[in-house]
Design a protein around this motif. Structure first.
Motif, PDB file in Angstrom:
ATOM      1  N   ILE A 130       1.225  -0.845  -0.129  1.00 57.21           N
ATOM      2  CA  ILE A 130       0.094  -0.145   0.244  1.00 57.21           C
ATOM      3  C   ILE A 130       1.288   1.404  -0.287  1.00 57.21           C
ATOM      4  O   ILE A 130       0.872   2.455  -0.944  1.00 57.21           O
ATOM      5  N   ILE A 131       1.876   0.972   0.556  1.00 59.72           N
ATOM      6  CA  ILE A 131       3.072   2.305   0.882  1.00 59.72           C
ATOM      7  C   ILE A 131       3.200   2.653  -0.747  1.00 59.72           C
ATOM      8  O   ILE A 131       3.639   3.875  -0.849  1.00 59.72           O
ATOM      9  N   GLU A 132       3.620   1.605  -1.088  1.00 59.23           N
ATOM     10  CA  GLU A 132       4.417   1.921  -2.073  1.00 59.23           C
ATOM     11  C   GLU A 132       4.120   1.914  -3.336  1.00 59.23           C
ATOM     12  O   GLU A 132       3.765   3.157  -4.663  1.00 59.23           O
ATOM     13  N   LYS A 133       1.901   1.915  -3.342  1.00 55.83           N
ATOM     14  CA  LYS A 133       1.549   1.792  -4.464  1.00 55.83           C
ATOM     15  C   LYS A 133       0.971   3.917  -4.179  1.00 55.83           C
ATOM     16  O   LYS A 133       1.299   5.019  -5.182  1.00 55.83           O
ATOM     17  N   GLN A 143       1.929   9.164  -5.570  1.00 65.75           N
ATOM     18  CA  GLN A 143       2.372  10.634  -5.410  1.00 65.75           C
ATOM     19  C   GLN A 143       3.522  10.843  -6.482  1.00 65.75           C
ATOM     20  O   GLN A 143       3.466  12.184  -6.964  1.00 65.75           O
ATOM     21  N   GLU A 144       4.507   9.685  -6.972  1.00 65.53           N
ATOM     22  CA  GLU A 144       5.560  10.893  -7.499  1.00 65.53           C
ATOM     23  C   GLU A 144       4.260  10.891  -8.567  1.00 65.53           C
ATOM     24  O   GLU A 144       4.941  12.178  -9.435  1.00 65.53           O
ATOM     25  N   GLU A 164       2.943  14.638 -12.982  1.00 67.40           N
ATOM     26  CA  GLU A 164       2.152  15.393 -13.883  1.00 67.40           C
ATOM     27  C   GLU A 164       2.017  17.277 -13.917  1.00 67.40           C
ATOM     28  O   GLU A 164       1.743  17.932 -13.844  1.00 67.40           O
ATOM     29  N   MET A 165       2.430  17.567 -12.063  1.00 68.06           N
ATOM     30  CA  MET A 165       1.929  18.612 -11.342  1.00 68.06           C
ATOM     31  C   MET A 165       3.512  19.541 -12.187  1.00 68.06           C
ATOM     32  O   MET A 165       3.362  20.544 -12.253  1.00 68.06           O
ATOM     33  N   GLU A 166       5.023  18.868 -11.960  1.00 64.97           N
ATOM     34  CA  GLU A 166       5.577  19.653 -12.450  1.00 64.97           C
ATOM     35  C   GLU A 166       5.919  19.606 -14.003  1.00 64.97           C
ATOM     36  O   GLU A 166       6.124  20.669 -13.922  1.00 64.97           O
ATOM     37  N   ARG A 167       5.077  18.754 -14.734  1.00 65.89           N
ATOM     38  CA  ARG A 167       4.834  18.724 -16.264  1.00 65.89           C
ATOM     39  C   ARG A 167       4.366  19.866 -16.155  1.00 65.89           C
ATOM     40  O   ARG A 167       4.424  20.880 -17.379  1.00 65.89           O
ATOM     41  N   GLU A 168       2.465  19.999 -15.756  1.00 64.66           N
ATOM     42  CA  GLU A 168       2.234  20.685 -16.069  1.00 64.66           C
ATOM     43  C   GLU A 168       2.497  22.538 -15.315  1.00 64.66           C
ATOM     44  O   GLU A 168       2.398  23.948 -16.129  1.00 64.66           O
TER      45      GLU A 168
END
Length: 985
Positions: A570-573, A578-579, A584-588
């Motif tokens: 669950i933590i890995e997912k 989150q990554e 996506e936020m960085e690309r935007e």
């Protein structure tokens, strides 16, 4: 904006404007040409235009124009001829330097003329007020107005060139040379402000170079040549900073060099590292970082001993002595003892930076903070054998201060050693990279160390001592200085002492409970009590519940393991999600930033263009207003002079706005008024003069007549008296002359004899000198004749030799031409033979291909399927080619144009003309016959695969492009190309 058909026309136009004194217009014309988009391809006239352009920019001190022009020229010739840009920039810097030096030579007070804080700052308001208020210019002010603008322009030139060359990989050497010249400029004229700004500029250039790595012409710092240039520039910056005593800039330069070495992961040459550590020793000594100063000396000693094989033993001894004295000069206690948390953090960061500069990687953990310390440094000096290289005085001093216990005689034994050490040092040999070593700079620190050691040893022996006795034991300082030293030592917990000034004694005591020796006693005591209690009262053993837990322990472990695995997945997912969201936020954000940056750049370009146009208009208007203001000022001064000379009022009221038009109108009205007033005055004066002159003449007429008659009588009496006196004097002179004649007549014969003798002697002397002169002239004539004869012979010999050499040269050239002509003919014959051989080879290949095609057609039964092509009809009787000419074509075969839509009885198609002069209609194969024959074989293989039904009809070549698409492929059946080549090719 002027447009020119050729760049040469703009250059001619500029020269014409320069000849009539309009340099600004000439500069504007060349600027319009350079910034025009029509001339973006480099050509040779552009280089001459740039030379003239930079000359005008220097003459008019237009730095902004020069920068714009050089940027445009860099765009033009960056990829074509970058050497031209280098020559233009060198010429620009040469002209600027020449003008500055010329202004400097005209000025006799350069120090006062360059007495400005910042060459880039504008004039202060008080300077402007002084320039308008003061009437006469002093010598100092005139020098400043002459020299300072040219040095400002030279500084602007250096900045412009560095900005243009900052990311150009092809002109790195020119960038380094410009930086060196800018450093020398700051060093020569003590320009500290400009030097700081120059260091910041170069630092920003390197930072931008690392930040934007995708530039096309970006220099590669990892290349050895580029790295060497950048390091040389930084080392020159470091040397100039130390010579100007700008120690902060020197430290930042050291950090720049270290960052550059860390960036490329390469260590420079040993000679540069010697300079690096030598400058580090100076910087650390100035900043009172004595521990790092000693470590820098140790690095320097190691480099000299390892890489400098020509170093003499004496020089090595001086360097080793400097290392040991620098280590001894470090204070023997910890400065961070008792400091606050903030001070400790700042000190830790500072130590980390300085340790990185000398090649140590310090760990920030508390247990490893004592890596660099005075005891470890001294032990390292002993282990590396530095002590074996030092002088005997330094070795004795080390043993006295570190190993001997002499509370009463320590200072007395140290003082003569320090006096000897202060006389050591000086310039080193030529083999050493260090110019000189000064050991006397360590004497004050060593005296302080000796004082601390003495106080430490005395505190271990005595509890009380008189101040007078302690002062006699320490001859280096007064007791006030000793007290200051002891206060700092007590604060750092090095010694424990008190001074009782009422009793004049010093009280020594042992360190208290919180000292380093007793700090852990309470902890040890508590642990011992805890162990004793456990031994006296052992803990009671409780019943073990292990038997109850063991049966279900495996299930519990498995369950916990599964829960942990599920939680981990669950933590890995969540991490992946989150990554992904972050990406996506960085690309935007990046796309938004790029769009905003593009919009901002476009707006900035538009704003800069508008500002540039507005500045041009404002500059033109300002120049016109200034010119009119100067003319108005000249008219105003002339008017004031005239009004002062005439004693009238000022023509212009104070506070009134003065313009040229107002001054001209008022000057004209004033001149007209003055002219009218003068005419009235002249008329009145002429009338008055007429009345006065008439009155004077009427009164003077009788008086003049009476005076004239009286003067006639007096002159007549005077004339008669003078005639009588002249007669008497003439008679007396005549009698005297007769007596003199009779007296001299007796000497007449002797006079004649003497005269003849003198004449004869002078005539003989004249004849002798005349003969000597003629003989000398004849000798000169003969000598000149001989010289002319020798010169004619020499000229004849030289001309004949030149004719002979020219004749030999012409014969050699004729021989070479004949040889070249002969070789050309042989080459042409050889080429013709090769062409003939190639033609025969191609002919044989065509025959072989024809035979192969005929053989394949015979095998495939082509003779029974359809009519042959006209080019395949036999020239003579051929038993295998008796097919009818008018046979109907097969449905899947290609139908020629002359048979489409015709009947069986239509006329046959006219025979095709053979373009290649052979019996076959196939064209000759190209020179690369191997490729052509392979293509033919491929086509034949395709024909075998399709079974003859899908080929072109009757062996015709590829259909002509003029045929419609529907008829080209013969009813849509699958077809392949024929082995013959198309006719159009």
């Amino acid at each position: 904006m002027s447009t020119f058909a050729k760049p040469e026309n703009a250059l001619k136009r500029a020269e014409e404007l320069i000849n009539v004194g309009q340099k600004q217009d000439a500069l504007q014309a060349l600027h319009d040409l350079i910034t025009s988009k029509r001339y973006r391809a480099w050509q040779k006239p552009l280089e001459r235009i740039m030379f003239k352009y930079v000359e005008l920019c220097v003459d008019l001190r237009r730095g902004r124009f020069a920068k714009d022009g050089l940027i445009q020229y860099r765009i033009v010739c960056q990829q074509v001829n970058v050497t031209s840009l280098e020559e233009v920039i060198k010429h620009f810097m040469h002209l600027s330097t020449e003008k500055a030096e010329e202004a400097r030579s005209h000025s006799q007070a350069l120090e006062e003329a360059l007495d400005v804080d910042d060459l880039e700052a504008d004039k202060r308001p008080e300077d402007l007020m002084l320039s308008y208020v003061s009437g006469e210019k002093g010598k100092e002010r005139s020098d400043r107005e002459l020299v300072t603008p040219w040095f400002k322009f030279l500084w602007e030139t250096y900045r412009t060139v560095l900005e243009i060359l900052r990311n150009n990989s092809k002109l790195e050497a020119l960038y380094a040379m410009t930086a060196h010249r800018a450093f020398q400029f700051c060093k020569q004229y003590k320009r500290t402000t400009e030097f700081r700004r120059l260091c910041e500029i170069i630092r920003n250039h390197l930072a931008n170079l690392n930040k934007y790595r995708d530039q096309r012409d970006r220099p590669d710092i990892s290349a050895p040549e580029s790295l060497q240039l950048y390091l040389d520039t930084r080392f020159e910056q470091l040397k100039v900073a130390t010579e100007l005593e700008l120690w902060q800039e020197a430290f930042r330069s050291i950090e720049d060099i270290h960052g550059l070495m860390f960036m490329v992961k390469k260590t420079p040459k040993a000679s540069l590292m010697v300079v690096y550590y030598a400058k580090l020793t100076e910087i650390f000594w100035i900043s009172s970082s004595y521990l790092y100063h000693a470590y820098a000396w140790l690095k320097l000693f190691t480099l000299q001993k390892s890489f400098n094989k020509n170093l003499s033993q004496k020089d090595l001894q001086m360097i080793a002595s400097s290392v040991v004295l620098a280590a001894l000069a470090v204070t023997p206690y910890d400065h961070t003892y008792g400091a606050s948390h903030l001070e400790l953090e700042n000190e830790k960061e500072r130590n980390l930076r300085m340790a990185n500069l000398i090649g140590f990687n310090l760990d920030l953990k508390p247990e490893s903070r004592e890596v660099l310390s005075r005891p470890s440094l001294l032990s390292e000096l002993v282990s590396k054998g530095v002590m074996s290289c030092v002088t005997q005085e330094v070795k004795d001093l080390y043993h006295l201060l570190e190993h001997e216990f002499l509370p009463l005689d320590l200072a007395a034994k140290v003082q003569p050693l320090l006096s000897k050490i202060s006389k050591l040092g000086g310039k080193l040999g030529s083999a050493s990279s260090l110019p000189e070593v000064h050991l006397s700079q360590y004497v004050p620190a060593l005296e302080k160390l000796a004082t601390l050691r003495l106080l430490q040893q005395v505190s271990r022996v005595y509890q009380t001592m008189k101040i007078e006795s302690l002062s006699q034991m320490i001859p280096f300082f007064d007791f006030s200085a000793v007290e200051k030293i002891s206060v700092d030592a007590v604060k750092r917990n090095f010694i424990a002492m008190k001074v009782d000034h009422m009793k004049l004694v010093v009280l020594f005591s042992t360190p208290g409970l919180e000292s380093d020796d007793l700090r852990d006693h309470l902890t040890v005591f508590a642990e011992s009590l805890n162990k004793a209690r456990a031994m006296i009262y052992p803990p009671t053993k409780k019943s073990s519940k292990l038997g109850e837990i063991l049966p279900g322990l495996g299930e519990i472990v498995d369950k916990e393991h599964r829960i942990l695995l599920a939680r981990k997945s669950i933590i890995e997912k969540r991490k992946e999600e989150q990554e992904r969201q972050l990406l996506e936020m960085e690309r935007e954000e990046e796309s938004r930033r790029l769009k905003q940056l593009k919009i901002t750049e476009e707006a900035e370009h538009k704003r800069l263009a508008a500002e540039y146009e507005q500045r041009n208009r404002q500059r033109i208007l300002r120049e016109i207003e200034e010119r009119e203001l100067e003319e108005a000022q000249a008219l105003l001064e002339e008017q004031e002079k005239r009004s002062k000379r005439k004693g009238g009022k000022k023509p212009i009221l104070e506070g009134e706005k003065v313009t040229k038009q107002i001054l001209m109108e008022r000057a004209l009205s004033e001149q007209l008024r003055e002219r009218q007033e003068m005419e009235k005055k002249f008329q009145k004066l002429a009338k008055t003069m007429d009345y006065l002159e008439r009155a004077k003449r009427e009164e003077a007429a009788p008086l003049i007549e009476a005076a004239f008659q009286q003067r006639l009588v007096e002159e007549k009496a005077l004339h008669e008296h003078e005639q009588q006196l002249e007669t008497e004097l003439s008679r007396q002179r005549h009698d005297g002359d007769l007596k003199e004649k009779y007296r001299l007549s007796r000497m007449l014969e002797n006079k004649i004899i003497f005269e003849e003798r003198v004449k004869s002697r002078r005539e003989a002397e004249f004849n002798q000198r005349k003969a000597e002169r003629e003989e000398r002239i004849n000798q000169i004539i003969q000598a000149r004749k001989q010289e002319r004869e020798a010169l004619r012979k020499k000229i004849f010999f030289v001309s004949s030799e030149e004719e002979r050499l020219n004749k030999l040269r012409e014969e050699e050239e004729a021989r070479k031409l004949e040889e070249a002509e002969r070789r050309r003919k042989e080459e042409a014959e050889r080429k013709a033979k090769l062409d003939e051989i190639a033609e025969k080879q191609r002919q044989r290949e065509r025959e072989l291909e024809e035979k192969e095609r005929v053989r394949r057609e015979a095998l495939l039964g082509r003779t029974t399927d359809g009519p042959l092509r006209p080019s395949e009809l036999p020239a003579g009787p051929d038993p295998g080619a008796a097919a009818p000419a008018a046979a109907a074509p097969a449905p899947a075969k290609y139908v020629p144009r002359f048979r489409r839509g015709g009947t069986e009885g239509s006329a046959p198609a006219p025979p095709e003309t053979d373009k290649w002069g052979g019996g076959s209609s196939r064209p000759a194969p190209p020179p690369d016959s191997d490729k052509w024959s392979s293509g033919a074989r491929q086509a034949t293989a395709d024909a075998d695969r399709w079974g003859g039904g899908g080929r072109w009809g009757s062996g015709d070549s590829k259909p002509d492009d003029r045929n419609p698409p529907g008829d080209r492929w013969g009813g849509g059946s699958k077809s392949t190309w024929s082995s013959s080549r198309p006719r159009g090719r």
